[in-house]
Design a protein around this motif. Structure first.
Motif, PDB file in Angstrom:
ATOM      1  N   GLY A  31       0.812  -1.199   0.000  1.00  0.00           N
ATOM      2  CA  GLY A  31       0.000   0.000   0.000  1.00  0.00           C
ATOM      3  C   GLY A  31       0.850   1.255   0.000  1.00  0.00           C
ATOM      4  O   GLY A  31       2.074   1.197  -0.128  1.00  0.00           O
ATOM      5  N   LEU A  32       0.178   2.383   0.152  1.00  0.00           N
ATOM      6  CA  LEU A  32       0.843   3.688   0.151  1.00  0.00           C
ATOM      7  C   LEU A  32       0.278   4.566   1.254  1.00  0.00           C
ATOM      8  O   LEU A  32      -0.903   4.461   1.587  1.00  0.00           O
ATOM      9  CB  LEU A  32       0.596   4.417  -1.174  1.00  0.00           C
ATOM     10  N   VAL A  33       1.125   5.449   1.764  1.00  0.00           N
ATOM     11  CA  VAL A  33       0.674   6.556   2.597  1.00  0.00           C
ATOM     12  C   VAL A  33       0.815   7.792   1.724  1.00  0.00           C
ATOM     13  O   VAL A  33       1.864   8.014   1.116  1.00  0.00           O
ATOM     14  CB  VAL A  33       1.519   6.713   3.879  1.00  0.00           C
ATOM     15  N   ALA A  34      -0.254   8.579   1.603  1.00  0.00           N
ATOM     16  CA  ALA A  34      -0.225   9.771   0.761  1.00  0.00           C
ATOM     17  C   ALA A  34      -0.550  11.006   1.586  1.00  0.00           C
ATOM     18  O   ALA A  34      -1.474  10.991   2.396  1.00  0.00           O
ATOM     19  CB  ALA A  34      -1.230   9.630  -0.378  1.00  0.00           C
ATOM     20  N   LEU A  35       0.224  12.044   1.382  1.00  0.00           N
ATOM     21  CA  LEU A  35      -0.067  13.372   1.909  1.00  0.00           C
ATOM     22  C   LEU A  35      -0.284  14.260   0.696  1.00  0.00           C
ATOM     23  O   LEU A  35       0.498  14.209  -0.260  1.00  0.00           O
ATOM     24  CB  LEU A  35       1.085  13.923   2.738  1.00  0.00           C
ATOM     25  N   ALA A  36      -1.337  15.073   0.705  1.00  0.00           N
ATOM     26  CA  ALA A  36      -1.636  15.917  -0.445  1.00  0.00           C
ATOM     27  C   ALA A  36      -2.161  17.264   0.010  1.00  0.00           C
ATOM     28  O   ALA A  36      -2.777  17.382   1.066  1.00  0.00           O
ATOM     29  CB  ALA A  36      -2.666  15.229  -1.340  1.00  0.00           C
TER      30      ALA A  36
ATOM     31  N   LYS B 197       5.156  -2.373  10.093  1.00  0.00           N
ATOM     32  CA  LYS B 197       5.493  -3.121  11.315  1.00  0.00           C
ATOM     33  C   LYS B 197       4.240  -3.714  11.952  1.00  0.00           C
ATOM     34  O   LYS B 197       4.271  -4.829  12.472  1.00  0.00           O
ATOM     35  CB  LYS B 197       6.195  -2.225  12.341  1.00  0.00           C
ATOM     36  N   GLN B 198       3.141  -2.982  11.910  1.00  0.00           N
ATOM     37  CA  GLN B 198       1.879  -3.503  12.445  1.00  0.00           C
ATOM     38  C   GLN B 198       1.410  -4.731  11.663  1.00  0.00           C
ATOM     39  O   GLN B 198       0.847  -5.659  12.228  1.00  0.00           O
ATOM     40  CB  GLN B 198       0.786  -2.424  12.420  1.00  0.00           C
ATOM     41  N   MET B 199       1.658  -4.720  10.367  1.00  0.00           N
ATOM     42  CA  MET B 199       1.269  -5.858   9.524  1.00  0.00           C
ATOM     43  C   MET B 199       2.126  -7.086   9.823  1.00  0.00           C
ATOM     44  O   MET B 199       1.652  -8.208   9.765  1.00  0.00           O
ATOM     45  CB  MET B 199       1.418  -5.506   8.033  1.00  0.00           C
TER      46      MET B 199
ATOM     47  N   ALA C 275       5.063   6.899   8.803  1.00  0.00           N
ATOM     48  CA  ALA C 275       3.739   6.282   8.829  1.00  0.00           C
ATOM     49  C   ALA C 275       3.747   4.963   8.065  1.00  0.00           C
ATOM     50  O   ALA C 275       3.209   3.955   8.544  1.00  0.00           O
ATOM     51  CB  ALA C 275       2.706   7.235   8.229  1.00  0.00           C
ATOM     52  N   ALA C 276       4.363   4.954   6.888  1.00  0.00           N
ATOM     53  CA  ALA C 276       4.434   3.728   6.082  1.00  0.00           C
ATOM     54  C   ALA C 276       5.197   2.638   6.821  1.00  0.00           C
ATOM     55  O   ALA C 276       4.781   1.469   6.853  1.00  0.00           O
ATOM     56  CB  ALA C 276       5.077   4.018   4.732  1.00  0.00           C
TER      57      ALA C 276
END
Length: 184
Positions: free
Chosen positions: A150-155, A180-182, A174-175
């Motif tokens: 997946g991706l973490v996006a800031l816009a 790590k949670q996964m 965040a990514a």
């Protein structure tokens, strides 16, 4: 549920082939995991498995913190759609499919910074409202157990804003944290 009119037989090993047209439309790739559900009426339902979907509530809380701290729109995307958003109207973003460009960034496994006005870099179909274009974006891949999931996006939609080192570090953190949670 929508009928396709396609009928398949189960082979002697219990396998059934999902037609190519359906795999292409649903973006199901070879080797991709599917969840199997059964209901009381005897229906068997196959659903694309999203490991990030398992973190839905946690991812939502994380993007809310990111949006609050940065003042930007913050999103978490799995391989197919946006699963968490903050700093913008959820109904505009949630479950929207990711764009081909976002898929390329995900597959490249490298953080991407875009400091120019663009349309729909991380998702498709966001028109109208206040989100028809973004002036700056950061996309950081979530890599868990060696897989880009997946991706973490800031816009930002504000004119003249740019994403800098701070936003890149926040998105990468965040990514990494979600990865790590996964894994745990």
């Amino acid at each position: 549920m929508k009928a396709t009119g396609i009928v398949r037989r189960i082979d002697d090993l219990g396998r059934v082939v999902i037609p190519k047209e359906i795999r292409r439309t649903m973006r199901i790739r070879e080797g991709e995991p599917l969840e199997i559900f059964v209901d009381r009426d005897g229906e068997v339902i196959l659903k694309k498995y999203s490991p990030i979907g398992e973190l839905g509530e946690f991812a939502q809380e994380y993007v809310e913190s990111l949006a609050e701290v940065t003042g930007h729109i913050a999103c978490v995307l799995d391989r197919d759609a946006i699963v968490a958003v903050a700093g913008a109207k959820k109904k505009v973003f949630i479950d929207k499919p990711i764009s081909k460009k976002a898929e390329e960034i995900l597959n490249s496994r490298e953080t991407k910074v875009i400091n120019q006005e663009t349309e729909d870099i991380f998702c498709e179909g966001i028109y109208g409202e206040d989100y028809s274009s973004f002036t700056a974006q950061v996309l950081a891949p979530i890599i868990a157990d060696g897989d880009a999931i997946g991706l973490v996006a800031l816009a930002s939609t504000k004119g003249g804003e740019e994403m800098g080192d701070l936003e890149v570090k926040l998105a990468n953190t965040a990514a990494g944290f979600l990865a790590k949670q996964m894994e745990s």
